[in-house]
Design an enzyme around this catalytic site. Structure first.
Site, PDB file in Angstrom:
ATOM      1  N   ASP A 252     -12.157   4.756   9.492  1.00 16.65           N
ATOM      2  CA  ASP A 252     -11.961   5.694   8.379  1.00 16.65           C
ATOM      3  C   ASP A 252     -10.470   5.749   8.083  1.00 16.65           C
ATOM      4  O   ASP A 252      -9.719   4.900   8.552  1.00 16.65           O
ATOM      5  CB  ASP A 252     -12.547   7.066   8.728  1.00 16.65           C
ATOM      6  CG  ASP A 252     -13.100   7.798   7.503  1.00 16.65           C
ATOM      7  OD1 ASP A 252     -12.436   7.748   6.454  1.00 16.65           O
ATOM      8  OD2 ASP A 252     -14.181   8.398   7.590  1.00 16.65           O
ATOM      9  N   ASP A 253     -10.044   6.749   7.324  1.00 19.59           N
ATOM     10  CA  ASP A 253      -8.644   6.822   6.928  1.00 19.59           C
ATOM     11  C   ASP A 253      -7.730   6.848   8.152  1.00 19.59           C
ATOM     12  O   ASP A 253      -7.987   7.568   9.120  1.00 19.59           O
ATOM     13  CB  ASP A 253      -8.407   8.081   6.094  1.00 19.59           C
ATOM     14  CG  ASP A 253      -9.294   8.131   4.858  1.00 19.59           C
ATOM     15  OD1 ASP A 253      -9.408   7.098   4.178  1.00 19.59           O
ATOM     16  OD2 ASP A 253      -9.864   9.204   4.584  1.00 19.59           O
TER      17      ASP A 253
END
Length: 468
Positions: A252-253
């Protein structure tokens, strides 16, 4: 053998006293130096409290016993807990103030895989809802709240969340509560997390929330790029945070800046502000190097990012928001990005869904203003930029300067897409959309980071020592 030798010395020198473990500086079991926001007068090893680093013994009680004992030194110069080389299986444990947790090289904390042993706590008030499920959330592996002066550091020791079990439960939709994070520090001031490696987190890795004066430095975060929601670092409703010299590969980020979710974040009203991000290297094929949102309802302001390298990452910087979020993202400055193999370099999304519940206010529109990018080089890019505001809620003050983007062979025919945004550009190749009005070449200082210094940069580290 090292553990046995330490235990023998403990017995010989009378360190372990079941009625009260003493922290004597004169006994040298091990010694080293490190840097920290504050040094400690008292020291102890997890071995002193019955810890066994064999990868099988549950050390949860040993860690909590150690912290509880060392708490007494908070007003007497503080204390540090040393974790030597070994495999230290443990469930969640809480920290205390004026305290340092130090993981030696080859020390490995292994998170327990017995879900039943993880306590459940309430959702964060600025979220009002769990991220994985409507109810509460499993407490983080290392947790602290209402603390002052906390250091979690080491000689690149490792914290392994053993997240496969949690990822499987998430994909099968069998979780009753939100997965735990590796570190969460709440309502606290003066926090340092440094010189450690985090692997296989069940969900987010490092989550400071409702806190201030935070340094996160020299850490490595690793997770399979297909692992769900394994964000690297999530500063959330925090003030004065410095993140630097970090290497992140995640599902994810890499860095996700947050401040609460929909009506709960609006009501709580605690922004993330005065955030510095420097020297970040990121790989995340399905997410961003730096994301602002989507939970940004308390506001995000004064973010300064510099020297960002992203390789095979979906986007460089992404702003994620939507109708119902409210809040704001303003005064963001990004300078010096080197990007390789991206889907988008710039991505602003005004239609990001994922609401906490159905009670959000459809009239709560986010304010996106003053978003600045300069000195960016990218190659093998599918689309240069996708700038999507909200009809009736134009995102304004976007500034892009000195940017060169090399498009992939199969890149989009039209490299820019813009709607409901307004801004300016200078020296951008390929030329951006007309809504980012071209100002010509060579405008000095356009889109630059402000010259004033941030308070968190004045927070210096001291040279400390451990004497066992």
């Amino acid at each position: 053998m090292m553990i046995k030798a330490i235990q023998l010395l403990v017995a010989v020198f009378g360190v372990l006293n079941l009625n009260g473990i003493e922290c004597r500086k004169s006994r040298i079991l091990n010694s080293f130096e490190y840097t920290a926001i504050n040094c400690r007068v008292h020291s102890a090893s997890i071995v002193d409290f019955g810890g066994v680093g064999d990868g099988k013994t549950d050390n949860t009680k040993a860690f909590q016993k150690a912290v509880n004992h060392l708490r007494q030194y908070a007003s007497d110069g503080g204390a540090q807990l040393f974790v030597p080389a070994g495999k230290w299986l443990t469930g969640s444990f809480n920290l205390t103030s004026h305290f340092t947790l130090y993981l030696q090289r080859d020390a490995l904390l292994l998170a327990s895989q017995d879900v039943k042993t993880w306590p459940v706590v309430s959702p964060l008030p600025s979220y009002g809802h769990g991220r994985d499920a409507a109810g509460g959330r499993y407490i983080s592996l290392i947790f602290g709240t209402n603390l002052t002066d906390v250091v979690i550091t080491g000689a690149n020791g490792t914290i392994d969340g053993q997240g496969v079990l949690w990822w499987q439960q998430f994909h099968k939709k069998k979780l009753k509560y939100t997965r735990p994070y590796l570190i969460e520090i709440m309502h606290s001031d003066k926090i340092q997390i440094s010189n450690l490696t985090f692997v296989n987190s069940p969900s987010w890795n490092v989550h400071p929330v409702y806190s201030s004066n935070i340094i996160i430095q020299g850490i490595t975060i690793l997770a399979p790029v297909t692992s769900p929601n394994t964000d690297g670092i999530n500063p959330d409703s925090c003030t004065n945070t410095r993140i630097e010299d970090t290497y992140i590969v995640s599902g994810d980020d890499c860095i996700a800046v947050k401040s609460g979710w929909d009506e709960y974040g609006i009501r709580y009203g605690m922004p993330t502000k005065h955030l510095i991000i420097r020297k970040l290297t990121c790989t995340s094929p399905y997410s961003a190097a730096i994301a602002l949102g989507s939970e940004m309802s308390g506001g995000i302001q004064d973010v300064r990012a510099q020297d960002i390298t992203a390789i095979h990452t979906e986007s460089g910087v992404r702003i994620k928001t939507a109708i119902g979020r409210g809040g704001y993202v303003k005064n963001v400055y990004v300078k010096g990005m080197n990007l390789h193999t991206m889907k988008w370099v710039f991505w602003i999304t005004g239609n990001y869904g994922s609401h906490a519940d159905t009670h959000y206010d459809p009239k709560a529109l986010p304010e996106i203003e003053g978003i600045n990018f300069r000195d960016v080089v990218a190659e093998n890019v599918t689309m240069a930029g996708r700038m999507q505001g909200i009809s009736g809620d134009t995102f304004t003050g976007i500034c892009i300067s000195n940017v060169t983007i090399g498009m992939a062979k199969k890149g989009k025919k039209y490299p820019w897409g813009c709607e409901d945004v307004k801004g300016i550009s200078s020296g951008v190749v390929p030329r951006p959309c007309n809504l980012l009005v071209d100002q010509g070449e060579g405008i000095v200082g356009m889109c630059d980071i402000p010259a004033d210094s941030s308070a968190i940069d004045a927070m210096e580290l001291k040279k400390c020592s451990y004497i066992g």
